[in-house]
Design a protein around this motif. Structure first.
Motif, PDB file in Angstrom:
ATOM      1  N   PHE A   1       0.834  -1.094   0.037  1.00  0.00           N
ATOM      2  CA  PHE A   1       0.014  -0.053   0.109  1.00  0.00           C
ATOM      3  C   PHE A   1       0.670   1.264  -0.032  1.00  0.00           C
ATOM      4  N   ARG A   2       0.398   1.987  -0.960  1.00  0.00           N
ATOM      5  CA  ARG A   2       1.246   3.450  -0.858  1.00  0.00           C
ATOM      6  C   ARG A   2       0.184   4.635  -0.973  1.00  0.00           C
ATOM      7  N   PRO A   3       0.342   5.458   0.146  1.00  0.00           N
ATOM      8  CA  PRO A   3      -0.670   6.512  -0.011  1.00  0.00           C
ATOM      9  C   PRO A   3      -1.026   7.506  -0.999  1.00  0.00           C
ATOM     10  N   ASP A   4       0.354   7.582  -1.682  1.00  0.00           N
ATOM     11  CA  ASP A   4       0.197   8.515  -2.833  1.00  0.00           C
ATOM     12  C   ASP A   4      -0.879   8.153  -3.782  1.00  0.00           C
ATOM     13  N   TYR A   5      -1.158   6.524  -3.986  1.00  0.00           N
ATOM     14  CA  TYR A   5      -2.068   6.343  -5.061  1.00  0.00           C
ATOM     15  C   TYR A   5      -3.337   6.679  -4.653  1.00  0.00           C
ATOM     16  N   ARG A   6      -3.787   6.910  -3.317  1.00  0.00           N
ATOM     17  CA  ARG A   6      -5.073   7.407  -3.114  1.00  0.00           C
ATOM     18  C   ARG A   6      -5.385   8.571  -3.609  1.00  0.00           C
ATOM     19  N   LEU A   7      -4.378   9.482  -3.961  1.00  0.00           N
ATOM     20  CA  LEU A   7      -4.670  10.578  -4.818  1.00  0.00           C
ATOM     21  C   LEU A   7      -5.456  10.579  -6.122  1.00  0.00           C
ATOM     22  N   LEU A   8      -5.547   9.298  -6.734  1.00  0.00           N
ATOM     23  CA  LEU A   8      -5.976   9.049  -7.968  1.00  0.00           C
ATOM     24  C   LEU A   8      -7.475   9.163  -7.854  1.00  0.00           C
ATOM     25  N   ARG A   9      -8.183   8.643  -6.691  1.00  0.00           N
ATOM     26  CA  ARG A   9      -9.664   8.931  -6.901  1.00  0.00           C
ATOM     27  C   ARG A   9     -10.148  10.413  -6.998  1.00  0.00           C
ATOM     28  N   GLN A  10      -9.219  11.472  -6.632  1.00  0.00           N
ATOM     29  CA  GLN A  10      -9.674  12.920  -6.637  1.00  0.00           C
ATOM     30  C   GLN A  10      -9.227  13.438  -8.073  1.00  0.00           C
ATOM     31  N   ARG A  11      -8.168  12.904  -8.442  1.00  0.00           N
ATOM     32  CA  ARG A  11      -7.496  13.311  -9.942  1.00  0.00           C
ATOM     33  C   ARG A  11      -8.179  12.813 -11.169  1.00  0.00           C
ATOM     34  N   LEU A  12      -8.403  11.505 -10.974  1.00  0.00           N
ATOM     35  CA  LEU A  12      -8.902  10.897 -12.399  1.00  0.00           C
ATOM     36  C   LEU A  12     -10.115  11.600 -13.165  1.00  0.00           C
ATOM     37  N   PRO A  13     -10.981  12.105 -12.383  1.00  0.00           N
ATOM     38  CA  PRO A  13     -12.196  12.648 -12.899  1.00  0.00           C
ATOM     39  C   PRO A  13     -11.817  13.642 -13.802  1.00  0.00           C
ATOM     40  N   LEU A  14     -10.812  14.339 -13.749  1.00  0.00           N
ATOM     41  CA  LEU A  14     -10.269  15.732 -14.382  1.00  0.00           C
ATOM     42  C   LEU A  14      -9.980  15.212 -15.803  1.00  0.00           C
ATOM     43  N   LEU A  15      -9.163  13.947 -15.814  1.00  0.00           N
ATOM     44  CA  LEU A  15      -8.915  13.235 -17.393  1.00  0.00           C
ATOM     45  C   LEU A  15      -9.918  12.563 -17.766  1.00  0.00           C
ATOM     46  N   ARG A  16     -11.005  12.238 -17.205  1.00  0.00           N
ATOM     47  CA  ARG A  16     -12.071  11.351 -18.052  1.00  0.00           C
ATOM     48  C   ARG A  16     -12.609  12.203 -19.062  1.00  0.00           C
ATOM     49  N   PRO A  17     -13.451  11.548 -20.236  1.00  0.00           N
ATOM     50  CA  PRO A  17     -13.840  10.258 -20.126  1.00  0.00           C
ATOM     51  C   PRO A  17     -12.982   9.243 -20.577  1.00  0.00           C
ATOM     52  N   ALA A  18     -12.015   9.165 -20.396  1.00  0.00           N
ATOM     53  CA  ALA A  18     -11.034   8.228 -20.930  1.00  0.00           C
ATOM     54  C   ALA A  18     -11.124   6.793 -20.062  1.00  0.00           C
ATOM     55  N   PRO A  19     -11.240   5.862 -20.875  1.00  0.00           N
ATOM     56  CA  PRO A  19     -11.374   4.391 -19.978  1.00  0.00           C
ATOM     57  C   PRO A  19     -10.170   4.318 -19.012  1.00  0.00           C
ATOM     58  N   VAL A  20     -10.352   3.717 -18.058  1.00  0.00           N
ATOM     59  CA  VAL A  20      -9.309   3.265 -17.238  1.00  0.00           C
ATOM     60  C   VAL A  20      -8.981   1.801 -16.861  1.00  0.00           C
ATOM     61  N   LEU A  21      -7.689   1.660 -17.049  1.00  0.00           N
ATOM     62  CA  LEU A  21      -7.331   0.107 -17.065  1.00  0.00           C
ATOM     63  C   LEU A  21      -6.348  -0.091 -15.756  1.00  0.00           C
ATOM     64  N   ALA A  22      -6.876  -0.867 -14.707  1.00  0.00           N
ATOM     65  CA  ALA A  22      -5.993  -1.044 -13.627  1.00  0.00           C
ATOM     66  C   ALA A  22      -5.384  -2.228 -13.793  1.00  0.00           C
ATOM     67  N   LEU A  23      -4.035  -2.289 -13.504  1.00  0.00           N
ATOM     68  CA  LEU A  23      -3.409  -3.713 -13.912  1.00  0.00           C
ATOM     69  C   LEU A  23      -2.325  -4.137 -12.575  1.00  0.00           C
ATOM     70  N   THR A  24      -2.255  -5.366 -12.068  1.00  0.00           N
ATOM     71  CA  THR A  24      -1.686  -5.817 -11.125  1.00  0.00           C
ATOM     72  C   THR A  24      -1.448  -7.366 -11.379  1.00  0.00           C
ATOM     73  N   ALA A  25      -0.174  -7.643 -10.699  1.00  0.00           N
ATOM     74  CA  ALA A  25       0.059  -9.030 -10.778  1.00  0.00           C
ATOM     75  C   ALA A  25      -0.592  -9.920  -9.488  1.00  0.00           C
ATOM     76  N   THR A  26      -0.764  -9.246  -8.463  1.00  0.00           N
ATOM     77  CA  THR A  26      -1.101  -9.840  -7.256  1.00  0.00           C
ATOM     78  C   THR A  26      -2.278  -9.043  -6.512  1.00  0.00           C
ATOM     79  N   ALA A  27      -3.532  -9.538  -6.533  1.00  0.00           N
ATOM     80  CA  ALA A  27      -4.727  -8.981  -5.906  1.00  0.00           C
ATOM     81  C   ALA A  27      -5.816 -10.016  -5.556  1.00  0.00           C
TER      82      ALA A  27
END
Length: 712
Positions: free
Chosen positions: A194-220
């Motif tokens: 977990f990295r707190p910096d990543y929590r900023l994304l929820r507030q910032r992504l709406p500015l950049l939409r309507p582009a689709p979002v793809l979240a990628l991870t190897a372990t979840a």
């Protein structure tokens, strides 16, 4: 095929204007102007994904599961992709990015990965840039100009860039056509990194939409998957959980005393077909010591965060080039390393989580040929992780004591640390968690104020989860069912239930480190009594069975567990999880279920117990109760030996960085680390890396600045 953007002659005049220069100065810390760069329409690329794959990436066919993900993302659907390391996740945003036209924004937390991916894209003739703290100011300005002028196919940024005032607004002036969030598990409290910096994304992504979002991870895990989508604001995204089964990987776990593990590693790696190999150890010291032993037999070297960046790079490059046969490493090694012919991965102690374990063993056998993963462990390994847990997640009453010392009007953080009466390292961890969970607010001036009163449930659930991760790893190590199926279920893949046919549970006769024998008379009697108790009442908790059979605890609990595992292996029992809620916490335990053929396998003498027969009933050490009180270690004023003038300069520099990023100052550099720097005055990166609390991430972001300040 031109993939995106306008020609040079068609650039917006705004890209050349004085306003752009003002904006780019803003990226260096000034306030950004928002009246810049007209949004540009994205040009839709070739809809034939196979043609794009062939023409732009040089591949004749997709790997398994890639095409369905690429198609969904190209069509504009928000998606979550959970696929193992080395399975080709990057293509799942790169190809749709080209097919959709415009610029793809990639958010990645690892500078080394950002550099590697950008270099590969540029080598393919694609227009790719990156912005992170290790990049020069001039290079970052150039990347921003290219973004605004539509000259990029891909721009990769570190998540903390989104905290720079005005930077998200600059990106929004020319919206991306796709947003890829790499290492997406970092956004989840429940994830293993977990990295707190990543929590900023929820507030910032709406500015950049309507582009689709793809979240990628190897372990979840399933829980982490849900949290990722919630935190990104895409709860309805399509989930692709694919490819976790590794057909060519033989897994094995062996319970061993610490003193015997070095010889086990030497013997395991001795056959040439088991090298190249990776050996993961829990500490830097262990890496150095084991590498020294292995270097007498193989071409081996250590890798850990305490080494200089140059030393780590040389070791990694030598391993990739085949000049080293074995790397002995802490978890600092491996991210972004793509060596297809690793034949073995060995863990010399329990890992901290199954997610981390799976990611690490995933570095073996990427060429599709047989590879092995050996886990050496004992119950005592858990104690080390519990020590880390107590350090990083202090008990709730420690946080409560610290918060109660915060007056309503607020207090400077340094004053709070001195007045709390708690060891500095514990106090810093407690304050960090209070801030993350909302118990206090800390502004860029480093003033701490009370915040939410209901922070406890959030923190306690996370702390309980971290504790449960240790239980999961130990349960996996001691398990008697197919190890690959165990991992598949952990990551939510319930459709794939076939045993792997390679692990030590499926083929115990081919185990490299485990041995089995006929039970002693005492063990046979215990097994028969277990069956009798379950015939009287099926589904009893394993702890209840143990206390019923050994009310005075005359038998070692681990010896009893080995008998239960032996019964599971021959199909006499099944073990399954259960749990209950207590004081807001989920308490987990195992139950034993009787199988129809239990009596028959005992009568036929099929029972096989792992390990050597005990010479006598093992004595049980007195139970050690965990302390529930707050740490009693008294607070001592830090930095007594530090140069006060230099410490003050470091404080001022830290405050500047905190203001620029809009985060509390201790998130840049902790007090303990700051005072040690002021005391030891390192003159080089290797010397800086020797200071407690200084790791590769901090050096990448701030190492050069700190050394420059010290030299001045």
């Amino acid at each position: 095929m031109e993939s995106s953007g306008r020609t040079k002659d068609q650039r917006s005049a705004a890209g050349q204007s004085q306003a752009t220069d003002l904006l780019l100065r803003g990226l260096a810390g000034d306030q950004l102007s928002l009246g810049l760069g007209r949004p540009q329409p994205a040009r839709q690329g070739d809809g034939n994904l196979l043609a794009v794959l062939r023409d732009r990436f040089g591949f004749d066919a997709f790997r398994p599961h890639q095409e369905e993900v690429c198609r969904a993302v190209t069509e504009g659907r928000d998606s979550l992709l959970v696929m193992p390391t080395g399975s080709g996740k990057s293509l799942c945003y790169q190809l749709p990015g080209i097919a959709r036209g415009g610029t793809t924004l990639v958010i990645s937390p690892l500078i080394a990965l950002m550099e590697d991916q950008t270099a590969k894209l540029q080598a393919m003739g694609l227009r790719a840039e990156r912005i992170h703290s290790g990049h020069s100011r001039e290079a970052s300005r150039a990347a921003c100009r290219a973004w605004l002028d539509g000259e990029l196919d891909f721009l990769t940024i570190a998540p903390e860039r989104l905290s720079v005032p005005g930077f998200p607004e600059m990106l929004a002036r020319r919206k991306p056509t796709l947003i890829a969030v790499d290492e997406a598990h970092c956004i989840s409290h429940w994830g293993h990194d977990f990295r707190p910096d990543y929590r900023l994304l929820r507030q910032r992504l709406p500015l950049l939409r309507p582009a689709p979002v793809l979240a990628l991870t190897a372990t979840a895990t399933v829980r982490v998957q849900g949290d990722i989508l919630e935190q990104l604001g895409i709860p309805q995204a399509q989930r692709f959980i694919r490819g976790f089964r590794r057909e060519n990987l033989a897994l094995e776990a062996v319970e061993r005393p610490k003193g015997e593990r070095t010889q086990d590693v030497v013997e395991f790696l001795a056959p040439a077909e088991r090298r190249p190999g990776l050996v993961y150890v829990p500490t830097r010291r262990a890496a150095e010591e084991l590498a020294e032993v292995l270097a007498k037999r193989f071409k081996a070297a250590a890798y850990h965060a305490g080494l200089s960046a140059d030393e780590r790079a040389r070791t990694q490059e030598s391993f990739l080039a085949g000049e080293l046969e074995v790397v002995v490493a802490t978890v600092a090694f491996g991210m972004g390393v793509d060596k297809p012919d690793v034949r073995s991965v060995v863990h010399t102690a329990l890992p901290g989580s199954l997610e981390g374990y799976y990611q690490e063993i995933g570095r073996a056998g990427r060429d599709g040929k047989l590879a092995r993963a050996l886990l050496l462990y004992s119950w005592g390994d858990r104690k080390l992780h519990e020590t880390f847990l107590e350090r990083d997640y202090p008990e709730t009453q420690v946080l409560e004591a610290l918060r109660s010392a915060v007056p309503p009007q607020g207090v400077p953080r340094e004053g709070l640390m001195g007045a709390a009466g708690i060891d500095l390292e514990v106090a810093e961890a407690a304050l960090d968690k209070l801030w993350i969970h909302g118990g206090v607010s800390i502004d860029a001036e480093d003033v701490v104020r009370p915040a939410k009163a209901d922070w406890r449930p959030s923190y306690e659930s996370i702390r309980s989860h971290r504790q449960a991760q240790l239980d999961e790893v130990l349960e996996f190590a001691r398990g008697s069912s197919c190890r690959m199926v165990h991992l598949l279920r952990h990551f939510g893949e319930t459709r794939d239930r076939a045993n792997c046919g390679r692990c030590d549970a499926c083929r115990p006769e081919e185990s490299q480190g485990r041995s089995f024998r006929a039970p002693t008379a005492r063990e046979q009697a215990t097994a028969e009594r277990v069956i009798e108790l379950l015939e009287e009442k099926d589904g009893q908790a394993t702890g209840t069975l143990y206390r019923t059979l050994f009310p005075s605890e005359s038998e070692d609990r681990s010896a009893f567990e080995r008998i239960l595992q032996a019964l599971v292996r021959v199909g006499a029992l099944r073990l399954y999880e259960d749990g209950f809620e207590k004081d807001g916490r989920n308490i987990r335990f195992k139950r034993a279920g009787l199988m129809p053929r239990a009596r028959k396998v005992l009568e036929q003498g099929q029972l096989q117990v792992e390990g050597e027969a005990p010479a006598r009933p093992s004595a049980v050490a007195p139970k050690v109760r965990r302390r529930s009180e707050a740490p009693s270690k008294a607070f001592s004023a830090p930095g007594a030996a530090a140069d006060p003038e230099l410490a003050q300069k470091l404080r001022e520099w830290r405050l500047q960085q905190a203001r620029a990023r809009g985060v509390p100052a201790f998130r840049i550099l902790t007090d303990r680390t700051l005072f040690e720097i002021a005391e030891r005055r390192p003159q080089s990166i290797p010397e800086l890396m020797q200071i407690s609390g200084v790791g590769p991430k901090l050096v990448e972001k701030y190492g050069a600045q700190i050394l420059k300040l010290l030299a001045g």
